[in-house]
Design a protein around this motif. Structure first.
Motif, PDB file in Angstrom:
ATOM      1  N   HIS A 163       0.850  -1.201   0.000  1.00 19.37           N
ATOM      2  CA  HIS A 163       0.000   0.000   0.000  1.00 19.37           C
ATOM      3  C   HIS A 163       0.877   1.239   0.000  1.00 19.37           C
ATOM      4  O   HIS A 163       2.102   1.158   0.134  1.00 19.37           O
ATOM      5  CB  HIS A 163      -0.912  -0.001   1.232  1.00 19.37           C
ATOM      6  CG  HIS A 163      -0.157   0.141   2.519  1.00 19.37           C
ATOM      7  ND1 HIS A 163       0.513  -0.907   3.112  1.00 19.37           N
ATOM      8  CD2 HIS A 163       0.090   1.212   3.307  1.00 19.37           C
ATOM      9  CE1 HIS A 163       1.113  -0.484   4.211  1.00 19.37           C
ATOM     10  NE2 HIS A 163       0.889   0.798   4.357  1.00 19.37           N
ATOM     11  N   ASP A 165       0.903   5.056   1.999  1.00 13.85           N
ATOM     12  CA  ASP A 165       0.263   5.662   3.172  1.00 13.85           C
ATOM     13  C   ASP A 165      -0.645   6.837   2.806  1.00 13.85           C
ATOM     14  O   ASP A 165      -1.618   7.120   3.525  1.00 13.85           O
ATOM     15  CB  ASP A 165       1.327   6.091   4.182  1.00 13.85           C
ATOM     16  CG  ASP A 165       1.980   4.893   4.870  1.00 13.85           C
ATOM     17  OD1 ASP A 165       1.501   3.753   4.687  1.00 13.85           O
ATOM     18  OD2 ASP A 165       2.971   5.094   5.592  1.00 13.85           O
ATOM     19  N   HIS A 250       4.874  -0.076  -0.039  1.00 12.20           N
ATOM     20  CA  HIS A 250       5.567  -0.913   0.952  1.00 12.20           C
ATOM     21  C   HIS A 250       4.609  -1.937   1.534  1.00 12.20           C
ATOM     22  O   HIS A 250       3.390  -1.803   1.448  1.00 12.20           O
ATOM     23  CB  HIS A 250       6.183  -0.055   2.060  1.00 12.20           C
ATOM     24  CG  HIS A 250       5.188   0.753   2.843  1.00 12.20           C
ATOM     25  ND1 HIS A 250       4.564   1.864   2.322  1.00 12.20           N
ATOM     26  CD2 HIS A 250       4.691   0.609   4.105  1.00 12.20           C
ATOM     27  CE1 HIS A 250       3.747   2.370   3.227  1.00 12.20           C
ATOM     28  NE2 HIS A 250       3.791   1.619   4.317  1.00 12.20           N
TER      29      HIS A 250
HETATM   30 FE   FE2 Z   1       2.106   1.899   5.696  1.00 12.08          FE
END
Ligand code: FE2
Length: 293
Positions: A163, A165, A250
Protein backbone atom coordinates in the motif's frame (compact mmCIF):
# COMPACT_ATOMS: atom_id res chain seq x y z
CA UNK A 1 15.32 -9.50 -3.09
CA UNK A 2 17.62 -6.50 -3.04
CA UNK A 3 18.99 -4.40 -0.22
CA UNK A 4 19.24 -1.12 -2.03
CA UNK A 5 17.62 1.10 0.58
CA UNK A 6 19.64 4.14 1.71
CA UNK A 7 20.84 3.76 5.27
CA UNK A 8 22.60 6.26 7.53
CA UNK A 9 23.49 6.76 11.14
CA UNK A 10 20.95 9.21 12.56
CA UNK A 11 21.83 12.90 12.34
CA UNK A 12 22.91 14.30 15.71
CA UNK A 13 20.24 17.02 15.90
CA UNK A 14 17.58 15.14 13.95
CA UNK A 15 17.70 17.31 10.82
CA UNK A 16 18.37 15.25 7.70
CA UNK A 17 21.59 16.20 5.92
CA UNK A 18 21.67 17.05 2.20
CA UNK A 19 22.97 13.52 1.46
CA UNK A 20 20.08 11.97 3.42
CA UNK A 21 17.54 14.23 1.68
CA UNK A 22 18.95 13.33 -1.73
CA UNK A 23 18.81 9.62 -0.93
CA UNK A 24 15.26 9.99 0.39
CA UNK A 25 14.14 11.88 -2.72
CA UNK A 26 15.66 9.15 -4.87
CA UNK A 27 14.31 6.07 -3.08
CA UNK A 28 11.19 7.46 -1.37
CA UNK A 29 12.48 6.03 1.88
CA UNK A 30 15.52 6.46 4.10
CA UNK A 31 16.64 4.36 7.07
CA UNK A 32 18.20 6.31 9.97
CA UNK A 33 19.81 4.05 12.54
CA UNK A 34 20.15 4.96 16.24
CA UNK A 35 17.59 7.75 16.07
CA UNK A 36 16.10 6.65 19.41
CA UNK A 37 18.14 5.44 22.38
CA UNK A 38 17.51 2.01 23.89
CA UNK A 39 16.20 3.40 27.18
CA UNK A 40 13.47 5.34 25.38
CA UNK A 41 12.47 2.27 23.33
CA UNK A 42 12.10 0.30 26.55
CA UNK A 43 10.13 3.09 28.22
CA UNK A 44 7.64 3.25 25.33
CA UNK A 45 7.19 -0.53 25.42
CA UNK A 46 6.51 -0.38 29.15
CA UNK A 47 4.07 2.50 28.71
CA UNK A 48 2.04 0.72 26.02
CA UNK A 49 1.81 -2.24 28.39
CA UNK A 50 0.21 -0.01 31.01
CA UNK A 51 -2.17 1.50 28.45
CA UNK A 52 -3.25 -1.92 27.20
CA UNK A 53 -3.68 -3.23 30.75
CA UNK A 54 -5.89 -0.29 31.63
CA UNK A 55 -7.99 -0.49 28.47
CA UNK A 56 -11.24 -2.38 28.02
CA UNK A 57 -9.78 -3.98 24.91
CA UNK A 58 -10.89 -7.45 26.00
CA UNK A 59 -14.48 -6.38 25.72
CA UNK A 60 -14.27 -4.45 22.46
CA UNK A 61 -12.48 -7.16 20.52
CA UNK A 62 -12.14 -5.24 17.35
CA UNK A 63 -9.92 -6.97 14.83
CA UNK A 64 -7.77 -5.07 12.36
CA UNK A 65 -6.62 -6.79 9.22
CA UNK A 66 -5.66 -5.42 5.83
CA UNK A 67 -6.78 -8.64 4.20
CA UNK A 68 -10.16 -8.92 5.95
CA UNK A 69 -12.25 -5.80 5.53
CA UNK A 70 -14.77 -6.58 8.31
CA UNK A 71 -13.38 -3.75 10.39
CA UNK A 72 -14.51 -1.28 7.77
CA UNK A 73 -18.02 -1.41 9.16
CA UNK A 74 -16.81 -1.25 12.71
CA UNK A 75 -17.74 1.94 14.51
CA UNK A 76 -15.00 1.29 17.06
CA UNK A 77 -12.48 1.64 14.26
CA UNK A 78 -14.18 4.46 12.35
CA UNK A 79 -14.29 6.67 15.42
CA UNK A 80 -10.70 6.01 16.49
CA UNK A 81 -9.04 8.91 14.65
CA UNK A 82 -8.88 11.05 17.77
CA UNK A 83 -8.92 8.27 20.38
CA UNK A 84 -6.65 5.63 21.89
CA UNK A 85 -8.19 2.30 20.92
CA UNK A 86 -6.90 -1.28 20.76
CA UNK A 87 -7.29 -3.58 17.75
CA UNK A 88 -6.64 -7.32 17.88
CA UNK A 89 -4.92 -9.61 15.39
CA UNK A 90 -7.18 -11.85 13.32
CA UNK A 91 -5.74 -14.96 14.94
CA UNK A 92 -5.91 -13.66 18.51
CA UNK A 93 -9.01 -15.59 19.65
CA UNK A 94 -9.65 -19.32 19.82
CA UNK A 95 -12.94 -21.01 18.87
CA UNK A 96 -14.35 -20.18 22.30
CA UNK A 97 -13.59 -16.49 21.90
CA UNK A 98 -10.72 -16.61 24.38
CA UNK A 99 -7.34 -15.02 23.77
CA UNK A 100 -4.68 -17.56 22.81
CA UNK A 101 -1.86 -15.39 24.17
CA UNK A 102 -1.52 -12.47 26.58
CA UNK A 103 -3.45 -9.35 25.64
CA UNK A 104 -0.18 -7.60 24.77
CA UNK A 105 0.75 -10.47 22.43
CA UNK A 106 -2.71 -10.47 20.83
CA UNK A 107 -2.93 -6.92 19.57
CA UNK A 108 -2.42 -5.65 16.05
CA UNK A 109 -2.25 -1.99 17.01
CA UNK A 110 -3.28 0.87 19.23
CA UNK A 111 -4.45 3.91 17.29
CA UNK A 112 -4.72 6.66 16.37
CA UNK A 113 -4.05 9.57 18.75
CA UNK A 114 -1.54 8.40 21.36
CA UNK A 115 0.57 11.40 20.36
CA UNK A 116 -2.12 13.78 21.58
CA UNK A 117 -3.72 11.87 24.44
CA UNK A 118 -0.91 10.11 26.31
CA UNK A 119 1.71 12.37 27.95
CA UNK A 120 4.59 9.94 27.43
CA UNK A 121 3.85 9.30 23.77
CA UNK A 122 3.18 13.01 23.30
CA UNK A 123 6.61 13.87 24.66
CA UNK A 124 8.26 11.30 22.39
CA UNK A 125 6.23 12.38 19.35
CA UNK A 126 7.08 16.04 19.80
CA UNK A 127 10.77 15.62 20.63
CA UNK A 128 13.01 18.39 19.24
CA UNK A 129 14.96 15.89 17.11
CA UNK A 130 11.83 14.74 15.32
CA UNK A 131 10.64 18.33 14.89
CA UNK A 132 14.01 19.08 13.28
CA UNK A 133 13.70 16.04 11.00
CA UNK A 134 10.25 17.16 9.89
CA UNK A 135 11.42 20.73 9.32
CA UNK A 136 14.34 19.50 7.23
CA UNK A 137 11.90 17.63 5.01
CA UNK A 138 10.33 20.93 4.00
CA UNK A 139 7.05 21.10 5.90
CA UNK A 140 5.70 24.63 6.26
CA UNK A 141 2.96 23.91 8.78
CA UNK A 142 3.32 20.28 9.92
CA UNK A 143 0.46 18.52 11.63
CA UNK A 144 0.75 15.11 13.30
CA UNK A 145 -2.39 13.53 11.91
CA UNK A 146 -1.97 9.98 13.22
CA UNK A 147 0.00 7.72 15.52
CA UNK A 148 -0.06 3.95 15.69
CA UNK A 149 1.62 1.54 18.06
CA UNK A 150 2.14 -1.61 15.97
CA UNK A 151 2.62 -4.91 17.83
CA UNK A 152 3.18 -7.55 15.11
CA UNK A 153 3.04 -10.12 17.91
CA UNK A 154 4.96 -13.42 17.89
CA UNK A 155 3.30 -16.26 16.02
CA UNK A 156 0.14 -14.42 14.93
CA UNK A 157 1.35 -11.01 13.70
CA UNK A 158 -0.33 -10.60 10.33
CA UNK A 159 1.06 -9.41 7.04
CA UNK A 160 0.31 -5.91 5.80
CA UNK A 161 -0.38 -5.89 2.08
CA UNK A 162 1.36 -3.53 -0.35
CA UNK A 163 0.00 0.00 0.00
CA UNK A 164 0.86 3.68 -0.02
CA UNK A 165 0.26 5.66 3.17
CA UNK A 166 -1.25 8.63 1.28
CA UNK A 167 -4.14 6.28 0.47
CA UNK A 168 -5.17 6.66 4.11
CA UNK A 169 -4.01 10.24 4.78
CA UNK A 170 -4.71 12.10 1.57
CA UNK A 171 -4.24 15.84 1.20
CA UNK A 172 -4.34 18.21 -1.77
CA UNK A 173 -1.61 18.51 -2.76
CA UNK A 174 -0.29 15.28 -1.23
CA UNK A 175 1.93 15.92 1.77
CA UNK A 176 1.92 12.77 3.95
CA UNK A 177 5.24 11.48 5.25
CA UNK A 178 5.50 8.48 7.58
CA UNK A 179 7.91 8.13 10.51
CA UNK A 180 8.31 4.51 11.61
CA UNK A 181 10.30 3.77 14.76
CA UNK A 182 11.58 0.26 15.52
CA UNK A 183 11.09 -0.46 19.23
CA UNK A 184 12.34 -4.05 18.72
CA UNK A 185 14.76 -5.34 16.12
CA UNK A 186 12.70 -5.80 12.93
CA UNK A 187 13.93 -8.60 10.67
CA UNK A 188 12.61 -10.60 7.69
CA UNK A 189 11.73 -13.32 10.23
CA UNK A 190 9.50 -11.18 12.44
CA UNK A 191 7.87 -9.03 9.77
CA UNK A 192 10.06 -6.07 8.82
CA UNK A 193 8.93 -3.71 6.09
CA UNK A 194 9.76 -4.05 2.39
CA UNK A 195 9.91 -1.24 -0.17
CA UNK A 196 10.09 -0.77 -3.90
CA UNK A 197 12.96 1.71 -4.18
CA UNK A 198 11.88 4.66 -6.33
CA UNK A 199 8.30 3.39 -6.38
CA UNK A 200 7.09 6.69 -4.92
CA UNK A 201 7.42 8.23 -8.38
CA UNK A 202 4.37 6.28 -9.50
CA UNK A 203 0.81 7.52 -9.00
CA UNK A 204 -1.32 7.17 -5.89
CA UNK A 205 -3.37 4.03 -6.57
CA UNK A 206 -6.25 4.34 -4.10
CA UNK A 207 -8.00 6.52 -1.56
CA UNK A 208 -9.54 5.22 1.66
CA UNK A 209 -12.72 7.27 2.00
CA UNK A 210 -15.56 7.58 4.47
CA UNK A 211 -19.05 7.83 2.96
CA UNK A 212 -21.73 10.11 4.38
CA UNK A 213 -23.36 7.10 6.07
CA UNK A 214 -20.07 6.27 7.81
CA UNK A 215 -19.20 3.36 5.53
CA UNK A 216 -15.51 3.08 4.60
CA UNK A 217 -14.25 2.18 1.15
CA UNK A 218 -10.84 1.82 -0.48
CA UNK A 219 -11.53 3.50 -3.81
CA UNK A 220 -9.28 2.74 -6.77
CA UNK A 221 -8.13 5.98 -8.42
CA UNK A 222 -5.35 4.68 -10.68
CA UNK A 223 -4.92 1.22 -12.19
CA UNK A 224 -1.14 1.40 -12.65
CA UNK A 225 0.29 -1.89 -11.31
CA UNK A 226 3.04 -1.89 -8.72
CA UNK A 227 6.47 -1.83 -10.41
CA UNK A 228 7.55 -5.33 -11.32
CA UNK A 229 10.86 -5.20 -9.49
CA UNK A 230 12.10 -7.03 -6.40
CA UNK A 231 11.18 -5.40 -3.12
CA UNK A 232 13.99 -4.40 -0.77
CA UNK A 233 13.81 -5.48 2.83
CA UNK A 234 14.13 -2.76 5.47
CA UNK A 235 15.49 -4.62 8.49
CA UNK A 236 15.72 -2.16 11.35
CA UNK A 237 17.48 -2.52 14.66
CA UNK A 238 15.76 -1.18 17.74
CA UNK A 239 15.94 2.62 17.73
CA UNK A 240 15.94 2.95 13.94
CA UNK A 241 13.72 5.54 12.26
CA UNK A 242 12.44 4.78 8.77
CA UNK A 243 11.16 7.87 6.93
CA UNK A 244 8.79 7.03 4.09
CA UNK A 245 7.16 9.10 1.39
CA UNK A 246 3.35 8.94 1.36
CA UNK A 247 3.50 7.39 -2.10
CA UNK A 248 6.22 4.83 -1.32
CA UNK A 249 4.79 1.34 -2.01
CA UNK A 250 5.57 -0.91 0.95
CA UNK A 251 4.40 -4.01 2.77
CA UNK A 252 5.42 -6.18 5.70
CA UNK A 253 5.33 -9.92 6.16
CA UNK A 254 3.74 -11.94 8.97
CA UNK A 255 5.54 -12.61 12.22
CA UNK A 256 5.91 -16.35 12.53
CA UNK A 257 8.85 -16.01 14.91
CA UNK A 258 8.84 -16.20 18.68
CA UNK A 259 9.84 -12.54 18.99
CA UNK A 260 7.62 -9.46 19.02
CA UNK A 261 8.14 -6.71 16.47
CA UNK A 262 6.90 -3.58 18.18
CA UNK A 263 7.03 -0.30 16.27
CA UNK A 264 5.57 3.17 16.69
CA UNK A 265 4.56 5.27 13.72
CA UNK A 266 3.64 8.89 13.21
CA UNK A 267 2.22 10.43 10.08
CA UNK A 268 2.70 14.09 9.35
CA UNK A 269 0.79 16.18 6.81
CA UNK A 270 1.09 19.84 5.91
CA UNK A 271 -1.73 21.86 7.42
CA UNK A 272 -1.37 24.30 4.52
CA UNK A 273 -2.83 21.56 2.29
CA UNK A 274 -6.53 20.72 2.00
CA UNK A 275 -7.65 17.77 4.15
CA UNK A 276 -10.78 16.34 2.46
CA UNK A 277 -13.91 15.79 4.51
CA UNK A 278 -14.20 12.26 3.08
CA UNK A 279 -10.82 11.09 4.43
CA UNK A 280 -11.50 8.13 6.73
CA UNK A 281 -9.65 9.71 9.66
CA UNK A 282 -11.49 12.70 11.09
CA UNK A 283 -10.80 14.51 14.33
CA UNK A 284 -13.37 16.15 16.54
CA UNK A 285 -13.57 19.93 16.82
CA UNK A 286 -12.15 19.63 20.33
CA UNK A 287 -8.96 18.02 18.93
CA UNK A 288 -7.46 20.51 16.46
CA UNK A 289 -4.54 19.21 14.45
CA UNK A 290 -1.25 20.18 16.05
CA UNK A 291 2.33 20.30 14.92
CA UNK A 292 5.37 20.08 17.14
CA UNK A 293 4.64 23.03 19.48
FE1 FE2 B 1 2.11 1.90 5.70
Amino acid sequence: MNDALPRFDAPADGALTPAMLTAYADAGVVVLENFVDARTCTALKMRIGEIVDASDAGEARSVFSTTDQAHLQDEYFIGSGDKVRCFFETGAFDENGMLRQSKLDSLNKVGHALHDLDPEFEQFSRAPSLAAAVRSLGFRRPGIIQSMYLFKPPGIGGEVAMHQDSTYLYTEPESCIGFWFALDDATPENGCMYFIPGGHRGPLRARHVRHADGRLETRRIDDTPWPDVPAAAAPARRGTLVVLDGRAPHFSGPNRSANPRHAYTLHVIDRACRYPADNWLQRGADMPLRGFD
